[in-house]
Scaffold this motif. Structure first.
Motif: not given
Length: 317
Positions: A296-317
């Motif tokens: 669950i810890s790995e699953f949660s960490a991956d989900a948060q890391r990917i979500s953070k990238y997409y948020r940064l991608l959206k903010n940089n556009k």
């Protein structure tokens, strides 16, 4: 039109979890620790569903840019401009195939959120209304509709289509009755196969999506570079425009490298969702796996890391 649909669905569900406090005991299961683990699983599932929608959008954006690049590359031929009409730009994923996937991802989200409610302080009135309405949508998805599930170059056997239809309907039927079903143990156990089957659908999707994404970026890069070379004489008179065109080409290579890295994380994230669901099923049945916390810890960490990238991608556009 496709972009509007994505904006409507992406991120909508994340706000559901904010009011949920996982402090109550778990009916039919074990300790408050399991409640916390289910809460973490639910939040990671919501993020993974939203991340998957954004992965579809990433592919759609790449497909769109390749079509525009091709039009610009061939703009020297007046025939290509004359043939360019309102419906010339096509989406990669058909409307129905996309909508089915959005419904499935919203089904996963709604399941995860309501699972949290079962081990929290109780159902939310607004959430109850949304759940009832959405469950009705899911239970109307029959085999004929789901048969149009394939992406380009993707094929599903009749048996696979039936599996996915059954999985979707299973979640829909549970969402209709979840207010009467207060035993989270029974819920998690009954959702083992539907969640696993749904995750397999998206893992199969990602094989096609990755190839399409890579191909579109490569073709766009080649066409844009050739356009610069073909118009070298004109660019010599406007060095600023040439510099801008080359900078855009460089930006494309950098964005591709980062996007591909995060895109390649998605199949593993979806696989971890299925594994975490299975491990929780074992835990609530009294056979707690040794790796439940780390899973669950790995699953949660991956989900948060990917979500953070997409948020940064959206903010940089």
């Amino acid at each position: 039109m496709i972009i509007v649909r994505f904006i409507k669905f992406v991120g909508k569900s994340g706000a559901y979890l904010a009011p949920l406090v996982l402090i109550a005991g778990l009916s039919g299961c074990a300790s408050p620790k399991i409640s916390t683990q289910i809460g973490e699983f639910s939040k990671a599932t919501v993020l993974t569903a939203d991340n998957t929608k954004l992965a579809f959008k990433l592919v759609e954006d790449g497909y769109y840019h390749e079509q525009v690049s091709r039009l610009i590359f061939k703009s020297h031929d007046p025939k290509n401009i004359k043939e360019f009409e309102l419906d010339s730009i096509k989406p990669f994923i058909s409307t129905n195939a996309l909508q089915i996937r959005l419904d499935i991802l919203d089904a996963l989200t709604t399941y995860a959120v309501n699972l949290s409610v079962l081990v929290g302080q109780g159902p939310l009135t607004n959430l109850d209304q949304q759940t009832t309405a959405f469950a009705g949508v899911l239970t109307t998805l029959d085999t004929n509709l789901v048969s149009d599930l394939h992406l380009q170059k993707e094929a599903f056997s009749p048996a696979e289509i039936q599996i996915f239809t059954t999985a979707i309907n299973a979640i829909g039927n549970w969402l209709i009755s979840y207010k009467q079903e207060k035993d989270a143990q029974k819920v998690i156990t009954s959702m083992q196969k539907p969640v696993t089957d749904i995750c397999q659908l998206f893992q199969k999707d990602f094989e096609i999506l990755r190839d399409q994404f890579t191909n579109d970026v490569a073709v766009t890069f080649a066409q844009d570079r050739q356009f610069i070379l073909d118009h070298e004489a004109q660019f010599e008179n406007t060095p600023g425009e040439k510099q801008e065109a080359i900078e855009k080409l460089a930006d494309l290579t950098q964005a591709y490298s980062s996007d591909l890295q995060i895109f390649d994380s998605m199949p593993a994230a979806v696989a971890k969702l299925a594994k975490a669901q299975t491990a929780l099923g074992q835990a609530v049945s009294g056979n707690k796996p040794d790796n439940l916390d780390s899973l669950i810890s790995e699953f949660s960490a991956d989900a948060q890391r990917i979500s953070k990238y997409y948020r940064l991608l959206k903010n940089n556009k």
